[in-house]
Design a protein around this motif. Structure first.
Motif, mmCIF file in Angstrom:
data_model
loop_
_atom_site.group_PDB
_atom_site.id
_atom_site.type_symbol
_atom_site.label_atom_id
_atom_site.label_comp_id
_atom_site.label_asym_id
_atom_site.label_seq_id
_atom_site.Cartn_x
_atom_site.Cartn_y
_atom_site.Cartn_z
ATOM 1 N N GLY A 42 28.676 21.541 10.923
ATOM 2 C CA GLY A 42 27.419 21.722 11.700
ATOM 3 C C GLY A 42 27.406 21.647 13.146
ATOM 4 O O GLY A 42 26.432 21.701 13.776
ATOM 5 N N CYS A 43 28.562 21.755 13.499
ATOM 6 C CA CYS A 43 29.023 22.010 14.938
ATOM 7 C C CYS A 43 29.777 23.414 15.530
ATOM 8 O O CYS A 43 30.304 23.230 16.400
ATOM 9 N N GLU A 44 29.375 24.505 14.740
ATOM 10 C CA GLU A 44 30.169 25.610 14.688
ATOM 11 C C GLU A 44 29.882 26.291 16.114
ATOM 12 O O GLU A 44 30.913 26.696 16.789
ATOM 13 N N PRO A 45 28.755 26.068 16.835
ATOM 14 C CA PRO A 45 28.824 26.758 18.173
ATOM 15 C C PRO A 45 29.649 26.009 19.132
ATOM 16 O O PRO A 45 30.179 26.644 20.103
ATOM 17 N N GLN A 46 29.684 24.655 18.959
ATOM 18 C CA GLN A 46 30.712 23.904 19.784
ATOM 19 C C GLN A 46 31.854 24.076 19.549
ATOM 20 O O GLN A 46 32.899 24.024 20.427
ATOM 21 N N VAL A 47 32.389 24.316 18.247
ATOM 22 C CA VAL A 47 33.740 24.924 18.011
ATOM 23 C C VAL A 47 34.160 26.098 18.412
ATOM 24 O O VAL A 47 35.274 26.215 18.989
ATOM 25 N N VAL A 48 33.180 26.952 18.468
ATOM 26 C CA VAL A 48 33.704 28.285 19.155
ATOM 27 C C VAL A 48 33.863 28.038 20.420
ATOM 28 O O VAL A 48 34.885 28.557 21.339
ATOM 29 N N SER A 49 32.993 27.096 21.360
ATOM 30 C CA SER A 49 33.242 26.837 22.744
ATOM 31 C C SER A 49 34.698 26.360 22.963
ATOM 32 O O SER A 49 35.468 26.811 24.026
ATOM 33 N N HIS A 50 34.801 25.214 22.229
ATOM 34 C CA HIS A 50 36.172 24.600 22.313
ATOM 35 C C HIS A 50 37.299 25.529 22.019
ATOM 36 O O HIS A 50 38.372 25.110 22.466
ATOM 37 N N VAL A 51 37.232 26.298 21.127
ATOM 38 C CA VAL A 51 38.331 27.358 20.649
ATOM 39 C C VAL A 51 38.698 28.090 21.921
ATOM 40 O O VAL A 51 39.766 28.293 22.328
ATOM 41 N N ARG A 52 37.791 28.585 22.694
ATOM 42 C CA ARG A 52 37.723 29.391 23.896
ATOM 43 C C ARG A 52 38.638 28.384 25.010
ATOM 44 O O ARG A 52 39.643 28.863 25.482
ATOM 45 N N ALA A 53 38.141 26.993 24.876
ATOM 46 C CA ALA A 53 38.923 26.171 26.031
ATOM 47 C C ALA A 53 40.164 25.990 25.536
ATOM 48 O O ALA A 53 41.141 26.017 26.363
ATOM 49 N N ASN A 54 40.489 25.778 24.101
ATOM 50 C CA ASN A 54 41.912 25.720 23.635
ATOM 51 C C ASN A 54 42.882 26.991 24.119
ATOM 52 O O ASN A 54 43.901 26.792 24.453
ATOM 53 N N LEU A 55 42.286 28.051 23.770
ATOM 54 C CA LEU A 55 42.832 29.191 24.159
ATOM 55 C C LEU A 55 43.323 29.503 25.563
ATOM 56 O O LEU A 55 44.141 29.799 26.190
ATOM 57 N N ARG A 56 42.336 28.722 26.778
ATOM 58 C CA ARG A 56 42.683 28.859 28.089
ATOM 59 C C ARG A 56 43.775 27.774 28.520
ATOM 60 O O ARG A 56 44.602 28.088 29.636
ATOM 61 N N VAL A 57 43.871 26.631 27.677
ATOM 62 C CA VAL A 57 44.870 25.730 28.016
ATOM 63 C C VAL A 57 46.176 25.857 27.225
ATOM 64 O O VAL A 57 47.204 25.252 27.403
ATOM 65 N N GLY A 58 46.292 26.860 26.563
ATOM 66 C CA GLY A 58 47.568 27.425 26.051
ATOM 67 C C GLY A 58 47.562 27.214 24.475
ATOM 68 O O GLY A 58 48.726 27.502 23.832
ATOM 69 N N ASN A 59 46.521 26.598 23.716
ATOM 70 C CA ASN A 59 46.504 26.517 22.466
ATOM 71 C C ASN A 59 46.133 27.836 21.742
ATOM 72 O O ASN A 59 44.911 27.989 21.492
ATOM 73 N N ASP A 60 47.065 28.540 21.371
ATOM 74 C CA ASP A 60 46.679 30.005 20.917
ATOM 75 C C ASP A 60 46.184 29.954 19.589
ATOM 76 O O ASP A 60 46.109 29.092 18.984
ATOM 77 N N ARG A 61 45.710 31.161 19.197
ATOM 78 C CA ARG A 61 45.178 31.478 17.871
ATOM 79 C C ARG A 61 45.985 30.928 16.647
ATOM 80 O O ARG A 61 45.616 30.120 15.713
ATOM 81 N N ALA A 62 47.420 31.396 16.746
ATOM 82 C CA ALA A 62 48.211 30.796 15.616
ATOM 83 C C ALA A 62 48.598 29.442 15.683
ATOM 84 O O ALA A 62 48.619 28.961 14.588
ATOM 85 N N PHE A 63 48.499 28.773 16.730
ATOM 86 C CA PHE A 63 48.562 27.312 16.883
ATOM 87 C C PHE A 63 47.339 26.635 15.983
ATOM 88 O O PHE A 63 47.311 25.781 15.468
ATOM 89 N N LEU A 64 46.151 27.131 16.600
ATOM 90 C CA LEU A 64 44.879 26.560 15.933
ATOM 91 C C LEU A 64 44.685 26.639 14.355
ATOM 92 O O LEU A 64 44.263 25.872 13.745
ATOM 93 N N ILE A 65 45.292 27.991 14.067
ATOM 94 C CA ILE A 65 45.187 28.262 12.423
ATOM 95 C C ILE A 65 46.229 27.045 11.868
ATOM 96 O O ILE A 65 45.772 26.609 10.775
ATOM 97 N N LYS A 66 47.281 26.951 12.511
ATOM 98 C CA LYS A 66 48.261 25.896 12.061
ATOM 99 C C LYS A 66 47.718 24.314 11.929
ATOM 100 O O LYS A 66 47.716 23.800 10.917
ATOM 101 N N VAL A 67 46.797 24.142 13.086
ATOM 102 C CA VAL A 67 46.338 22.719 13.063
ATOM 103 C C VAL A 67 45.164 22.628 11.909
ATOM 104 O O VAL A 67 45.134 21.914 11.170
ATOM 105 N N VAL A 68 44.310 23.782 11.779
ATOM 106 C CA VAL A 68 43.250 23.825 10.735
ATOM 107 C C VAL A 68 44.044 23.647 9.233
ATOM 108 O O VAL A 68 43.662 23.133 8.277
ATOM 109 N N SER A 69 45.126 24.555 9.024
ATOM 110 C CA SER A 69 46.072 24.360 7.739
ATOM 111 C C SER A 69 46.291 22.819 7.779
ATOM 112 O O SER A 69 46.343 22.309 6.384
ATOM 113 N N GLN A 70 46.833 22.131 8.454
ATOM 114 C CA GLN A 70 47.304 20.825 8.375
ATOM 115 C C GLN A 70 45.948 20.008 7.880
ATOM 116 O O GLN A 70 46.240 18.640 7.333
#
Length: 338
Positions: free
Chosen positions: A280-308
């Motif tokens: 239920g926090c999808e809008p905030q998730v999208v915003s923080h994905v963008r923040a993750n990308l800015r600090v170096g946590n790229d898309r591939a990294f985040l997919i690995k995190v979700v997988s775990q």
């Protein structure tokens, strides 16, 4: 035999005979008999015999080949299952040395499958280090309010190198995202675990702001993580709700994100896991994905995190998280003109 050969000719066309390396098709084998039939003559007994033998040999060869392939597949599957079971056991022993789940007695079949997946197949799917993996899982468990499993996994996290400061900061970081009412049981659990490990409390302070500097520092941290558009965000919005934007800057970012003990990249990964686990926090998730990308946590990294996180928070929320990652990545690409 000739009619049988015709019916079977579309099943397979080549066969290797035991008496040599030559390859002949079933159609080639029946040519003498077909030629005799076109002449109006009956095929000779030798012609019929040759075709009959060839078809029989062909059928047996196909059957034996199929059986051999199936056997090889079964052996391969067995080897993979054994390898995964051993891998799961080794990883589980690294996290919880000398511990056997009581569920192994009451639910052995279920526990075997669960353990093989959560401790074997999933950790082996990527190259995340154990500390990062465990911090992601612990954050997700807080978001999911899974206090019992959090207590168990926290012990494992210490065993693979997560520090006392990192553990405390991870729990503190959850406060603005789950609220103090849902955070406190996890803080009590961590304190109990640290005391059991004879760690002296309180730990060294990680705060870098004061009541006077938290707003300015928090607003700057928002800019660092989300971009220049956030520079005056705390002053924006309708007057009756503007105070919440100010709290967001001075409390969420000024009180927590400015602390040491965790890097910006670690805090953003933790926040991402806290949010996806709640649902239920999808809008905030999208915003923080963008923040993750800015600090170096790229898309591939985040997919690995979700997988775990899949074994701990389930498929629906993880699939939603993947969709949020793609949405944020598309937004970033568009803003960069890609």
């Amino acid at each position: 035999p000739i009619d049988y050969c015709r019916r079977r000719s579309d099943f397979a066309t080549r066969v290797v005979f035991a008496d040599g390396p030559a390859r002949q098709s079933v159609a080639e084998l029946r040519r003498p008999a077909d030629a005799a039939k076109r002449r109006g003559a009956s095929p000779s007994s030798s012609e019929v015999s040759n075709v009959s033998f060839s078809v029989t040999f062909f059928t047996e060869a196909v059957s034996e080949g199929t059986m051999a392939s199936r056997q090889q597949a079964r052996e391969k599957e067995t080897d993979m299952t054994t390898e995964n079971r051993e891998r799961a056991q080794a990883y589980r022993n690294r996290l919880f040395p000398g511990f056997d789940s009581p569920l192994a007695c009451t639910d052995p079949e279920f526990v075997e499958r669960m353990d093989n997946f959560a401790f074997g197949e999933v950790p082996a799917s990527d190259d995340l280090d154990d500390r990062t993996r465990m911090m992601a899982i612990l954050a997700a468990l807080i978001g999911a309010q899974a206090i019992d499993l959090f207590k168990a996994m926290a012990k494992g996290a210490f065993n693979v190198g997560v520090t006392s400061v990192e553990m405390k900061e991870l729990v503190y970081q959850s406060t603005p995202y789950v609220g103090m009412g849902r955070m406190l049981p996890f803080l009590y659990a961590v304190n109990e675990l640290l005391e059991h490990r004879l760690v002296s409390l309180p730990l060294e302070s990680q705060a870098t702001t004061t009541e006077d500097t938290r707003l300015e520092a928090g607003a700057q941290k928002q800019v660092d993580l989300f971009g220049e558009d956030m520079a005056d965000f705390y002053q924006s919005g309708p007057e009756e709700t503007r105070h919440i934007n100010r709290w967001l800057a001075e409390n969420c970012f000024g009180d927590y994100y400015t602390r040491t003990g965790l890097s910006d990249a670690q805090r953003e990964m933790i926040t991402f896991c806290l949010l996806i686990a709640q649902g239920g926090c999808e809008p905030q998730v999208v915003s923080h994905v963008r923040a993750n990308l800015r600090v170096g946590n790229d898309r591939a990294f985040l997919i690995k995190v979700v997988s775990q996180c899949v074994p701990y928070i389930g498929y629906p929320r993880c699939l939603n998280a993947l969709r949020c990652i793609d949405e944020a990545a598309e937004q970033v690409a568009e803003s960069n003109g890609e």
